[in-house]
Each structure stands twice: as structure tokens, then as C-alpha cells.
Design a protein around this motif. Structure first.
Motif, PDB file in Angstrom:
ATOM      1  N   THR A 307       0.821  -1.204   0.000  1.00 18.74           N
ATOM      2  CA  THR A 307       0.000   0.000   0.000  1.00 18.74           C
ATOM      3  C   THR A 307       0.861   1.264   0.000  1.00 18.74           C
ATOM      4  OG1 THR A 307      -1.830  -1.093   1.084  1.00 18.74           O
ATOM      5  CG2 THR A 307      -1.638   1.277   1.462  1.00 18.74           C
ATOM      6  N   ALA A 308       1.939   1.228   0.765  1.00 20.06           N
ATOM      7  CA  ALA A 308       2.799   2.409   0.875  1.00 20.06           C
ATOM      8  C   ALA A 308       3.391   2.776  -0.482  1.00 20.06           C
ATOM      9  CB  ALA A 308       3.909   2.137   1.896  1.00 20.06           C
ATOM     10  N   VAL A 351       8.072   5.667   2.224  1.00 20.12           N
ATOM     11  CA  VAL A 351       6.690   5.760   2.698  1.00 20.12           C
ATOM     12  C   VAL A 351       6.416   4.484   3.481  1.00 20.12           C
ATOM     13  CG1 VAL A 351       4.285   6.084   2.000  1.00 20.12           C
ATOM     14  CG2 VAL A 351       6.130   6.994   0.566  1.00 20.12           C
ATOM     15  N   SER A 352       5.947   4.623   4.714  1.00 21.59           N
ATOM     16  CA  SER A 352       5.723   3.416   5.516  1.00 21.59           C
ATOM     17  C   SER A 352       4.790   3.704   6.673  1.00 21.59           C
ATOM     18  CB  SER A 352       7.065   2.900   6.049  1.00 21.59           C
ATOM     19  OG  SER A 352       6.869   1.787   6.873  1.00 21.59           O
ATOM     20  N   GLN A 353       3.796   2.864   6.847  1.00 17.91           N
ATOM     21  CA  GLN A 353       2.927   2.985   8.014  1.00 17.91           C
ATOM     22  C   GLN A 353       3.716   2.642   9.261  1.00 17.91           C
ATOM     23  OE1 GLN A 353       0.845   2.348  11.268  1.00 17.91           O
ATOM     24  NE2 GLN A 353       1.436   0.422  10.355  1.00 17.91           N
ATOM     25  N   SER A 354       4.289   1.428   9.281  1.00 18.20           N
ATOM     26  CA  SER A 354       4.944   0.930  10.496  1.00 18.20           C
ATOM     27  C   SER A 354       6.281   1.613  10.765  1.00 18.20           C
ATOM     28  CB  SER A 354       5.192  -0.569  10.359  1.00 18.20           C
ATOM     29  OG  SER A 354       6.068  -0.802   9.268  1.00 18.20           O
ATOM     30  N   GLY A 355       6.958   2.026   9.697  1.00 20.07           N
ATOM     31  CA  GLY A 355       8.318   2.535   9.866  1.00 20.07           C
ATOM     32  C   GLY A 355       9.315   1.425  10.159  1.00 20.07           C
ATOM     33  N   THR A 357       9.364  -1.655   7.968  1.00 19.69           N
ATOM     34  CA  THR A 357       9.463  -2.576   6.829  1.00 19.69           C
ATOM     35  C   THR A 357      10.925  -2.717   6.397  1.00 19.69           C
ATOM     36  OG1 THR A 357       7.241  -2.029   6.172  1.00 19.69           O
ATOM     37  CG2 THR A 357       8.649  -2.973   4.467  1.00 19.69           C
ATOM     38  N   SER A 405      -4.116  -2.113   5.049  1.00 19.22           N
ATOM     39  CA  SER A 405      -3.925  -0.698   5.362  1.00 19.22           C
ATOM     40  C   SER A 405      -5.015   0.160   4.717  1.00 19.22           C
ATOM     41  CB  SER A 405      -2.553  -0.293   4.830  1.00 19.22           C
ATOM     42  OG  SER A 405      -2.244   1.007   5.239  1.00 19.22           O
ATOM     43  N   ALA A 606       1.354 -10.373   7.187  1.00 17.32           N
ATOM     44  CA  ALA A 606       1.774  -9.744   8.426  1.00 17.32           C
ATOM     45  C   ALA A 606       1.629  -8.239   8.260  1.00 17.32           C
ATOM     46  CB  ALA A 606       3.225 -10.089   8.714  1.00 17.32           C
TER      47      ALA A 606
HETATM   48  C1  G6P Z   1       3.007  -5.464   4.480  1.00 18.29           C
HETATM   49  C2  G6P Z   1       1.535  -5.231   4.752  1.00 18.29           C
HETATM   50  C3  G6P Z   1       0.974  -4.232   3.751  1.00 18.29           C
HETATM   51  C4  G6P Z   1       1.792  -2.946   3.817  1.00 18.29           C
HETATM   52  C5  G6P Z   1       3.270  -3.216   3.547  1.00 18.29           C
HETATM   53  C6  G6P Z   1       4.131  -1.991   3.821  1.00 18.29           C
HETATM   54  O1  G6P Z   1       3.167  -6.169   3.299  1.00 18.29           O
HETATM   55  O2  G6P Z   1       0.802  -6.450   4.670  1.00 18.29           O
HETATM   56  O3  G6P Z   1      -0.370  -3.930   4.095  1.00 18.29           O
HETATM   57  O4  G6P Z   1       1.293  -2.047   2.880  1.00 18.29           O
HETATM   58  O5  G6P Z   1       3.742  -4.240   4.422  1.00 18.29           O
HETATM   59  O6  G6P Z   1       4.068  -1.693   5.188  1.00 18.29           O
HETATM   60  P1  G6P Z   1       4.516  -0.320   5.820  1.00 18.29           P
HETATM   61  O7  G6P Z   1       4.386  -0.506   7.300  1.00 18.29           O
HETATM   62  O8  G6P Z   1       5.932  -0.080   5.394  1.00 18.29           O
HETATM   63  O9  G6P Z   1       3.602   0.714   5.304  1.00 18.29           O
END
Ligand code: G6P
Length: 612
Positions: A307-308, A351-355, A357, A405, A606
């Protein structure tokens, strides 16, 4: 991804650890386990499947109620999903010291370590890389667990977050990390260690992130941290900025539904204090001293996964469109290994939700080594990517728990719009242009309220098409990454095969897939490519495909070509993804629910992937 939680100093380890594991469940896993030291003996429980299976297996078992314990949710990387491979792992029962370890990450030199340790007489019983680590700590143990962990980690290659206990040192918890996240939670009556703040929220008031190559020794009285050579490191304690309400389901059936519904509020939070629509000004505190370098950028490269990356693709269009800087987006995993050329004036934007990856982190580090400035669009405050980058714009959308996400994507696109206006305003955008676009951006949260409440309609549409096993998603321009994201959402949680592509690309091959009744989702809002998209819809219709359109409110012409439509308010093209993605999120959600799938914890996925 694997999750770690550990506690020391307070009775009732079993309930503290199980609660923590449940809060880590969203990260995705296949087995869970716990080890508690009670009466000088190590008690270990492990089960395949959900945390509740583990919970049932140790229900009422007082041996797990001690004051020191470690626990883990595993997402298999080395060795199949079996109880034997589940963590915690321990050293030899016969010759060991009663050492148990939980580990997130990968020990890259595990094979060489295993060969050496086998020669030293250690017996291995699992297929995991982690087992090499616990035997190594045991081999080096000379009465001080923290010293043994430091010595072991000096010999380890790879990424790790670990928590370790030893029967010979009741009351001592040792934790360390390199790459994978880990933090210490400080409570009124005890300490915790966990992979993220959500597992700490009930018992801790303060939190300290453990840095790379730092080992923490924690007991009921406090903790000390030191590097691998035992030089003291001063940890930075912060108040835990998270409430239970933010991470609990409330009245919602799934986190994904909750997070879709939260989008008007989360986009508003992302915007708050950052834009002045009247003067066309954007304020980005996280850019700091790097504003001049950024504005002079000659090339911008967005990096991400899943998604990111889709948000990054929109970001690249925005930067080219609004700031007139050449910009592209790329899979971080591909960038990292293609020996990329980084010219002077390159800015990379992870770009990252979790920071966390791993692919994205590794790519940023590679780019930085080659001289690029890195600016992060990250949600989790204090995460590894956020701390690695030179500057950043936090998404501020709050914790995202559903594996698929949603609100983070909107946050990423919103932050990219802000950044593009910030750059554009200093380069080519007039005050009027910026003021006009920012005025529209300011309206997005209230427009989202209507779009996000279309769940019932999405359910009706999903019911009509959910039996179909193959779907296409089409879009052009800003809505092409939206098509990719819509297809990703559908496949992630409903397991329906879906492909997203530029609408024009369909006729170069994929059109062969279209047969009678195939659902084809087309984003056909009014913008410069509107007419072209209508032609693509005609091509689908003439081959029997069933078109589900995302169209501009009141557009009867587009509506007459579609079997089902979602209407969204009219906004300028650069802002359209912020609205057009929402019906696709809702459609995927209802398709998954109708198919009886586990929406928040889809199989094999995950939330945060900390291995490359
Ligand atoms: C995983 C999740 C996805 C997410 C991707 C990037 O594959 O299943 O939903 O988009 O990681 O994650 P991030 O935390 O970097 O945005």
C-alpha cells in the motif's frame, strides 16, 4: 511479523504476557508461546494458531504466574509452522543453564554457528535460526546473562529483537535489538519489553526505545543499558502517548471497518496546523533545517512496499505536477539491489505505516550511503525508518491495527499532497494556485464523511459480485495507483484474484480475460482523462464485463454505462485518490465479510514485514 512481549517485577506474568500477545496479534503470526520462571524452573508453553489456543492450554496453570516471563507470536521464516519451531526456544535441558529466548528477525549466520555449537556438544531440536542463538548464549554464559548476551551478539550477523531469561538469574530480563523494533515499558510496579507500544499500553506509563546494538538488563528495581562492549548508553524515556480507546474495537466488528470510518478524523489530524489555505502556505515542522536542500532537489524518488508504494506512486505524480521536480516511485526491495545511481540533489522519500518494513529501511540506508537526503512519510513515531531518515512528515493517523492498510494510505497521500505543495510553493506555484488547492484539501475531511458512510451500499454491490473469482481494477493518472490499491485490498482480505492496471493497458493483453460477467471496477471521475476512461468502459462492456464505476457525483453519462456506481464529490485531480479509494476499501471489506474471511488477520499476511 513476529511479536515479542516480556515482563519482570510484577506477579501474574501469565495474564500480562497473554494480554500483550493479544495486542500484537494484528501483526500476523502462525504460532505463539510463553516461558515463565517460577520456583527456579523454566516453564514453557507453545501452540500453533491463535493466542487463545495458547491461553486455553495454560488456563489456570499457576506455574506461569511468576514475576518473570517472555512471550512470542511467530511468523515462520526458518522452519515450518510446528510447535517445536515455535518460540520460546531454550538451551539443552541436560547441559544448559535454563536459558530461554524469544526472537524477531533473522540470524543470517545461523548455519555456521550451529556447526560450531554442534562441535561443542550442543544438540539441536528445531529447524529455526533462533535455536543457534540460544545455544550460543548458553555456551558463553559464565554467571552473567547480560554479559553472555553481549558476547553472543558480537558473533551474530543479521537482524534481531530478543528477550532472554535464565533459570540461574531469577528476576533478570535481558533484551536487545538490531534492526527489529523493541522497547522497554516502565510501569508503576514492574517493567515490560515489547515489539510495539500497543502491547505496553495497560501496564506502562513511560517508554524507552532500545537502540541498535544495545543490550538492556532489567529487574524489578530498574534497568541499565549498554552497547555490545558494555559501554553505558543512556536511554531516552518518553510518556506513552497512546490510549486504550485508540486500539480497542469499540462497537465495530472489525478494525478495518473502524479504521475506514475514522478516515475523516485521521486526515484532519494529518492536516492540523500544517496548512493555511488563505495564504497558500504549508508548515512542515519535521522538515527542519533541510528545507533548502529539499526545495533545490533535482530528483525525487518515493520508496515503499504494498500500500505504501501505491501512495508513493501518487506522491511522485504530485511532486512532478505541483513542484515540477522529476519524480518516480519504486519498490524499495528492487531499488536496494539494482546498484542505483544517485545523482547530486536526489531526495528519497520512504513511505511506511509501520516505519519498520525491512525492504524499505534497507533501501533508505542504501540511498543515504550514496548521498541522498531521506525524508520519511511514516506513521509510527520513533520507528526505525523515522529515526533513520534526515527529515520527515508524520502521518498522525493513529495506530492502524487491521492488516489491510486503509487510513494510513489516506495519511500517506495527504502528507504527499502537503509536501508537494510545500515544494511547489517555493518553486513554481503561485500563491493563488496553492491557496486554491489547499482550500480544496481542507474540505477533504468533511467530504470523506459522506464517502466513508457508504458501507451499506458497498455491501449491496459486493453481494452482487462476490461469487466471481477474478476482478479487474482500472484507472488512469492519479487514479491508476488507486486501481492497484483497490485490487490489493480485495486480494489481501477476500482472497479473490484481482489485478489493477492503467485503464489503457487493459487492451494490451488483459482484455483477453474479460468474459461474460467479469467484475471490472473502473475509477472514472471527471478529470483530463475522463473521456478516455469512458472509452475503456465501453471496451469492457462490449466483451460482457460488468462495470462497477467510481464516478463524480451527478455524472449521469458515466452512470449510464455502469452496472453499479459509487459517487464521490468533485475535487481537483491531485486530490481525487483521497476520495476514490474509499469505495474500493469498502467493497473489499464487504466482499471479505461475505466470504466469511478473517478480515483483520488475513492468512499468510503480516502487518509489518521486518525481514527482506
Ligand atoms: C506489508 C503489509 C501491507 C503494507 C506493507 C508496507 O506487506 O501487509 O499492508 O502495505 O507491508 O508496510 P509499511 O508498514 O511499510 O507501510
Amino acid at each position: 511479523m513476529c511479536g515479542i512481549v516480556a515482563c519482570v517485577g510484577r506477579a501474574g506474568a501469565r495474564s500480562i504476557l497473554l494480554e500483550g500477545l493479544k495486542r500484537l496479534e494484528y501483526r500476523g503470526y502462525d504460532s505463539a508461546g510463553i516461558a515463565v520462571l517460577e520456583g527456579g524452573t523454566l516453564h514453557i508453553g507453545r501452540k500453533i494458531g491463535r493466542v487463545r489456543v495458547l491461553e486455553q492450554s495454560i488456563d489456570g496453570d499457576e506455574r506461569f504466574d511468576g514475576t518473570l516471563g517472555i512471550a512470542h507470536t511467530r511468523w515462520a521464516t526458518h522452519g515450518g509452522v510446528t510447535e517445536t519451531n515455535a518460540h520460546p526456544h531454550r538451551d539443552d535441558t541436560a547441559r544448559g543453564h535454563g536459558i530461554a529466548v524469544v526472537h524477531n528477525g533473522i540470524i543470517e549466520n545461523h548455519a555456521a554457528l550451529k556447526t560450531w555449537l554442534t562441535q561443542q556438544g550442543h544438540t539441536f531440536v528445531t529447524e529455526t535460526d533462533t535455536e543457534a542463538l540460544v545455544h550460543l548464549i548458553s555456551e558463553l554464559y559464565e554467571g552473567d546473562l547480560a554479559a553472555a548476551v553481549r558476547a553472543a551478539l558480537r558473533k551474530v550477523e543479521g537482524a534481531y529483537a530478543i528477550a532472554v531469561i535464565c533459570a540461574r538469574e531469577p528476576g533478570v530480563l535481558v533484551a536487545a535489538r538490531r534492526g527489529s523494533p523493541l522497547m522497554i515499558g516502565v510501569g508503576t510496579d514492574g517493567y515490560l519489553v515489547a515489539s510495539d507500544t500497543q502491547a505496553l499500553v495497560t501496564h506502562a506509563q513511560q517508554v524507552a526505545a532500545i537502540d541498535n546494538d544495545v543490550v538492556a538488563r532489567i529487574n524489578a528495581e530498574g534497568f541499565v543499558t549498554a552497547d555490545l562492549d558494555n559501554a553505558p548508553v543512556t536511554p531516552k524515556l518518553q510518556e506513552l502517548d497512546l490510549t486504550l480507546e485508540q486500539i480497542e474495537l469499540g462497537e465495530h466488528e472489525h478494525y478495518m471497518a473502524k479504521e475506514i470510518e475514522e478516515q475523516p478524523v485521521s486526515v484532519a489530524r494529518c492536516l492540523r496546523g500544517r496548512l493555511d489555505a488563505r495564504s497558500g502556505k504549508v508548515v512542515l515542522g519535521g522538515v527542519g533545517d533541510h528545507a533548502r536542500t529539499l526545495v533545490r532537489a533535482r530528483r525525487v524518488l518515493f520508496l515503499g512496499q504494498g500500500t505504501a508504494l501505491h501512495a508513493g506512486m501518487i506522491g511522485a505524480r504530485l511532486v512532478e505536477d505541483l513542484a515540477k521536480i522529476p519524480a518516480t516511485a519504486e519498490f524499495a526491495s528492487e531499488f536496494r539491489y539494482r546498484n542505483p545511481i544517485i545523482e547530486d540533489g536526489t531526495v528519497v522519500i520512504p513511505v511506511s505505516q509501520s516505519g519498520e518494513t525491512a525492504d524499505t529501511l534497507a533501501a533508505v540506508q542504501e540511498a543515504q550511503q550514496r548521498g541522498a537526503l531521506a525524508l520519511g512519510l511514516v506513521n509510527v513515531v520513533g520507528s526505525t525508518i523515522a529515526r533513520t531518515t534526515d527529515a520527515g512528515v508524520y502521518l498522525r493517523v493513529g495506530p492502524e491495527i487491521g492488516v489491510a492498510s486503509t487510513k494510513a494510505f489516506l495519511g500517506q497521500v495527504t502528507a504527499a499532497v502537503l509536501l508537494s505543495c510545500f515544494l511547489g510553493r517555493s518553486r513554481v506555484m503561485s500563491e493563488e494556485q496553492a491557496a486554491s488547492l489547499l482550500g480544496e484539501l481542507d474540505r477533504i475531511p468533511s467530504l470523506l464523511e459522506g464517502v466513508c458512510s457508504e458501507g451499506d451500499h458497498a455491501k449491496v454491490v459486493a453481494e452482487r459480485f462476490v461469487a466471481r473469482d477474478n476482478w479487474l481494477f482500472l484507472g488512469r493518472g492519479y487514479n491508476y495507483p488507486v486501481a492497484l490499491e483497490g485490487a490489493l485490498k480485495l486480494k489481501e482480505i477476500s482472497y479473490i484474484h484481482a489485478e489493477g492496471m492503467p485503464a489503457a493497458e487493459m487492451k494490451h493483453g488483459p482484455i483477453a480475460l474479460i468474459d461474460d460477467g467479469m467484475p471490472v471496477v473502473v475509477v472514472a471521475t471527471r478529470n483530463s482523462q475522463y473521456r478516455k476512461v469512458l472509452s475503456n468502459i465501453e471496451e469492457v462492456r462490449s466483451r460482457g464485463g460488468h462495470v462497477i464505476g467510481v464516478i463524480t457525483e451527478g455524472d449521469t453519462e458515466a452512470a449510464s454505462l455502469c452496472e453499479a456506481v459509487f459517487e464521490v464529490p468533485d475535487v481537483p485531480a491531485p486530490l481525487q485518490p483521497l476520495l476514490t479509494i474509499v469505495p474500493l476499501q469498502l467493497l473489499a471489506y464487504h466482499a471479505a465479510v461475505l466470504r466469511g474471511q478473517d478480515v483483520d488477520k488475513p492468512r499468510n499476511l503480516a502487518k509489518s514485514v521486518t525481514v527482506e
